[in-house]
Design a protein around this motif. Structure first.
Motif, mmCIF file in Angstrom:
data_model
loop_
_atom_site.group_PDB
_atom_site.id
_atom_site.type_symbol
_atom_site.label_atom_id
_atom_site.label_comp_id
_atom_site.label_asym_id
_atom_site.label_seq_id
_atom_site.Cartn_x
_atom_site.Cartn_y
_atom_site.Cartn_z
ATOM 1 N N LEU A 255 0.832 -1.204 0.000
ATOM 2 C CA LEU A 255 0.000 0.000 0.000
ATOM 3 C C LEU A 255 0.866 1.252 0.000
ATOM 4 O O LEU A 255 0.580 2.221 -0.714
ATOM 5 N N GLU A 256 1.928 1.248 0.776
ATOM 6 C CA GLU A 256 2.828 2.397 0.837
ATOM 7 C C GLU A 256 3.526 2.612 -0.498
ATOM 8 O O GLU A 256 3.703 3.753 -0.936
ATOM 9 N N ILE A 257 3.911 1.524 -1.155
ATOM 10 C CA ILE A 257 4.539 1.648 -2.468
ATOM 11 C C ILE A 257 3.555 2.236 -3.471
ATOM 12 O O ILE A 257 3.890 3.152 -4.249
ATOM 13 N N PHE A 258 2.316 1.747 -3.460
ATOM 14 C CA PHE A 258 1.296 2.273 -4.362
ATOM 15 C C PHE A 258 1.086 3.772 -4.122
ATOM 16 O O PHE A 258 1.061 4.571 -5.065
ATOM 17 N N ALA A 259 0.948 4.177 -2.864
ATOM 18 C CA ALA A 259 0.737 5.590 -2.548
ATOM 19 C C ALA A 259 1.929 6.439 -2.976
ATOM 20 O O ALA A 259 1.770 7.561 -3.473
ATOM 21 N N GLN A 260 3.148 5.905 -2.810
ATOM 22 C CA GLN A 260 4.344 6.650 -3.195
ATOM 23 C C GLN A 260 4.427 6.816 -4.705
ATOM 24 O O GLN A 260 4.840 7.863 -5.209
ATOM 25 N N VAL A 261 4.033 5.792 -5.453
ATOM 26 C CA VAL A 261 4.028 5.878 -6.916
ATOM 27 C C VAL A 261 3.073 6.978 -7.367
ATOM 28 O O VAL A 261 3.402 7.798 -8.236
ATOM 29 N N VAL A 262 1.888 7.014 -6.787
ATOM 30 C CA VAL A 262 0.909 8.045 -7.157
ATOM 31 C C VAL A 262 1.439 9.433 -6.808
ATOM 32 O O VAL A 262 1.344 10.370 -7.601
ATOM 33 N N SER A 263 2.007 9.578 -5.613
ATOM 34 C CA SER A 263 2.528 10.872 -5.179
ATOM 35 C C SER A 263 3.705 11.324 -6.025
ATOM 36 O O SER A 263 3.795 12.498 -6.407
ATOM 37 N N ALA A 264 4.621 10.390 -6.357
ATOM 38 C CA ALA A 264 5.826 10.744 -7.116
ATOM 39 C C ALA A 264 5.543 10.926 -8.597
ATOM 40 O O ALA A 264 6.256 11.646 -9.287
ATOM 41 N N GLY A 265 4.519 10.235 -9.116
ATOM 42 C CA GLY A 265 4.153 10.406 -10.517
ATOM 43 C C GLY A 265 4.759 9.413 -11.475
ATOM 44 O O GLY A 265 4.425 9.420 -12.662
ATOM 45 N N SER A 266 5.655 8.559 -11.010
ATOM 46 C CA SER A 266 6.253 7.546 -11.887
ATOM 47 C C SER A 266 6.864 6.441 -11.043
ATOM 48 O O SER A 266 7.157 6.634 -9.859
ATOM 49 N N LEU A 267 7.079 5.283 -11.678
ATOM 50 C CA LEU A 267 7.692 4.162 -10.970
ATOM 51 C C LEU A 267 9.136 4.481 -10.604
ATOM 52 O O LEU A 267 9.588 4.165 -9.498
ATOM 53 N N SER A 268 9.866 5.081 -11.535
ATOM 54 C CA SER A 268 11.282 5.354 -11.292
ATOM 55 C C SER A 268 11.456 6.373 -10.176
ATOM 56 O O SER A 268 12.325 6.230 -9.310
ATOM 57 N N LEU B 140 12.112 5.436 -2.430
ATOM 58 C CA LEU B 140 11.977 4.279 -1.552
ATOM 59 C C LEU B 140 13.238 3.433 -1.480
ATOM 60 O O LEU B 140 13.322 2.504 -0.675
ATOM 61 N N GLY B 141 14.211 3.742 -2.359
ATOM 62 C CA GLY B 141 15.419 2.931 -2.407
ATOM 63 C C GLY B 141 15.203 1.592 -3.072
ATOM 64 O O GLY B 141 15.872 0.597 -2.750
ATOM 65 N N LEU B 142 14.280 1.542 -4.032
ATOM 66 C CA LEU B 142 13.963 0.312 -4.749
ATOM 67 C C LEU B 142 14.134 0.538 -6.244
ATOM 68 O O LEU B 142 14.026 1.667 -6.729
ATOM 69 N N SER B 143 14.366 -0.534 -6.979
ATOM 70 C CA SER B 143 14.450 -0.430 -8.426
ATOM 71 C C SER B 143 13.048 -0.338 -9.020
ATOM 72 O O SER B 143 12.081 -0.818 -8.408
ATOM 73 N N PRO B 144 12.897 0.266 -10.214
ATOM 74 C CA PRO B 144 11.578 0.306 -10.856
ATOM 75 C C PRO B 144 10.991 -1.079 -11.059
ATOM 76 O O PRO B 144 9.768 -1.252 -10.962
ATOM 77 N N ALA B 145 11.840 -2.065 -11.292
ATOM 78 C CA ALA B 145 11.345 -3.432 -11.478
ATOM 79 C C ALA B 145 10.701 -3.963 -10.207
ATOM 80 O O ALA B 145 9.643 -4.605 -10.246
ATOM 81 N N VAL B 146 11.319 -3.686 -9.064
ATOM 82 C CA VAL B 146 10.751 -4.139 -7.788
ATOM 83 C C VAL B 146 9.449 -3.399 -7.505
ATOM 84 O O VAL B 146 8.461 -4.000 -7.059
ATOM 85 N N VAL B 147 9.429 -2.102 -7.760
ATOM 86 C CA VAL B 147 8.207 -1.329 -7.557
ATOM 87 C C VAL B 147 7.083 -1.880 -8.414
ATOM 88 O O VAL B 147 5.947 -2.072 -7.950
ATOM 89 N N SER B 148 7.372 -2.161 -9.693
ATOM 90 C CA SER B 148 6.370 -2.711 -10.603
ATOM 91 C C SER B 148 5.870 -4.071 -10.124
ATOM 92 O O SER B 148 4.668 -4.361 -10.173
ATOM 93 N N LYS B 149 6.789 -4.903 -9.627
ATOM 94 C CA LYS B 149 6.409 -6.229 -9.129
ATOM 95 C C LYS B 149 5.469 -6.108 -7.940
ATOM 96 O O LYS B 149 4.483 -6.848 -7.831
ATOM 97 N N ARG B 150 5.755 -5.170 -7.017
ATOM 98 C CA ARG B 150 4.907 -4.999 -5.848
ATOM 99 C C ARG B 150 3.531 -4.459 -6.226
ATOM 100 O O ARG B 150 2.514 -4.825 -5.632
ATOM 101 N N LEU B 151 3.475 -3.587 -7.249
ATOM 102 C CA LEU B 151 2.183 -3.097 -7.716
ATOM 103 C C LEU B 151 1.354 -4.221 -8.320
ATOM 104 O O LEU B 151 0.144 -4.315 -8.089
ATOM 105 N N ARG B 152 2.023 -5.074 -9.110
ATOM 106 C CA ARG B 152 1.310 -6.212 -9.699
ATOM 107 C C ARG B 152 0.780 -7.129 -8.607
ATOM 108 O O ARG B 152 -0.332 -7.645 -8.701
ATOM 109 N N ARG B 153 1.577 -7.348 -7.557
ATOM 110 C CA ARG B 153 1.134 -8.202 -6.458
ATOM 111 C C ARG B 153 -0.092 -7.610 -5.770
ATOM 112 O O ARG B 153 -1.040 -8.328 -5.427
#
Length: 298
Positions: A7-20, A26-39
């Motif tokens: 949930l925190e990752i999803f909220a951060q993506v919306v606030s930041a405007g992009s996965l990267s 968050l100190g995560l790669s875009p691939a990890v962020v995308s994986k967590r969103l898919r989950r």
């Protein structure tokens, strides 16, 4: 990571405007962020975001989901702060929206004292004359000067707003002092937004006057500069022109009339059970700074 991390990752993506951008914060790669969103999307069974590594857009379901989880996450943050005895100290980033002129004149000069009193708090002040969606745009609090209608948001009244008709002594000397509302038809009236109607209150109650003049602009600050320059008559808030009135550079016109008394300065924030300390201390500071008789009226 558990489901609250997602949930925190999803909220951060919306606030930041992009996965990267979210990944960097968050100190995560875009691939990890995308994986967590898919989950997260797989778990709740719906798509929340249309995305690339450079930009995102919320689906209708995603917008509704985001509006609900930000309150949940804020409540969790506040509860944890309370348990860890941090609830009395403002921390993090406070994102504030305010009207351009008011923010420049009456918020920015007072940030030094506020930030000294809250050394662990950073302020992100965005000045705009549009009404932002504080939830969708990620603001903690918005300062609004308006006659507010019913809303799901919480609004705290910070100060009254007194609006008066005014002009320069030179303009009055050249064109005469109006004696009635009808006399304004013979004068140059200055109003932003293509001669927007003036909502006035006078001896006989509320009325609407439609000003006419040769100037059309979408900028309230342009109107301010033009009335001070002697171009015509304008309806201005005393917070905007108090110095010019005190110095005699502007004089009141038709003193029996003024703007609607229902307009005020408000702090608006999302309705939630746990009000974040950073929002509370800011709103309390502004309320004490302005009050029922703000300093620009003294």
């Amino acid at each position: 990571m558990n489901k609250f991390d997602d949930l925190e990752i999803f909220a951060q993506v919306v606030s930041a405007g992009s996965l990267s951008a979210a990944g960097r914060e968050l100190g995560l790669s875009p691939a990890v962020v995308s994986k967590r969103l898919r989950r997260l999307e797989d778990r709740i069974g719906t798509r929340l975001i249309q995305r690339t590594t450079r930009q995102i857009s919320l689906t209708e379901a995603g917008q509704g989901y985001y509006e609900r989880i930000v309150a949940v996450l804020a409540g969790i943050e506040e509860a944890e702060a309370f348990v860890s005895r941090r609830s009395q100290q403002a921390r993090g980033v406070l994102k504030v929206s305010a009207p351009t002129s008011f923010g420049r004149m009456h918020i920015a000069p007072h940030l030094k004292a506020f930030m000294r009193a809250n050394p662990d708090l950073s302020v992100n002040l965005a000045l705009t004359d549009r009404f932002v969606d504080i939830v969708a745009d990620g603001f903690d609090v918005a300062i609004r000067i308006a006659e507010l209608s019913d809303s799901s948001l919480v609004a705290r009244r910070l100060a009254p707003v007194r609006r008066i008709l005014c002009a320069t002594p030179g303009y009055i000397a050249a064109h005469g002092m109006p004696e009635s509302i009808e006399d304004l038809d013979r004068h140059t009236c200055l109003a932003p937004h293509n001669n927007e109607p003036w909502k006035l209150e006078g001896p006989d109650g509320a009325l609407v006057y439609r000003p006419t003049g040769p100037l059309m602009t979408n900028s309230s600050e342009v109107i301010r500069e033009c009335v001070i320059a002697g171009l015509g008559i304008a309806l201005r808030s005393t917070w905007d022109i108090s110095r010019e009135l005190k110095e005699g550079r502007l004089v009141r016109v038709l003193p029996a009339y003024g703007g609607s008394r229902n307009v005020a300065v408000y702090a608006v924030y999302a309705s939630r059970r746990f009000l974040p300390t950073k929002v509370r201390v800011f709103v309390d500071y502004m309320s004490e700074l302005f009050g029922p008789r703000p300093y620009w009226e003294k």
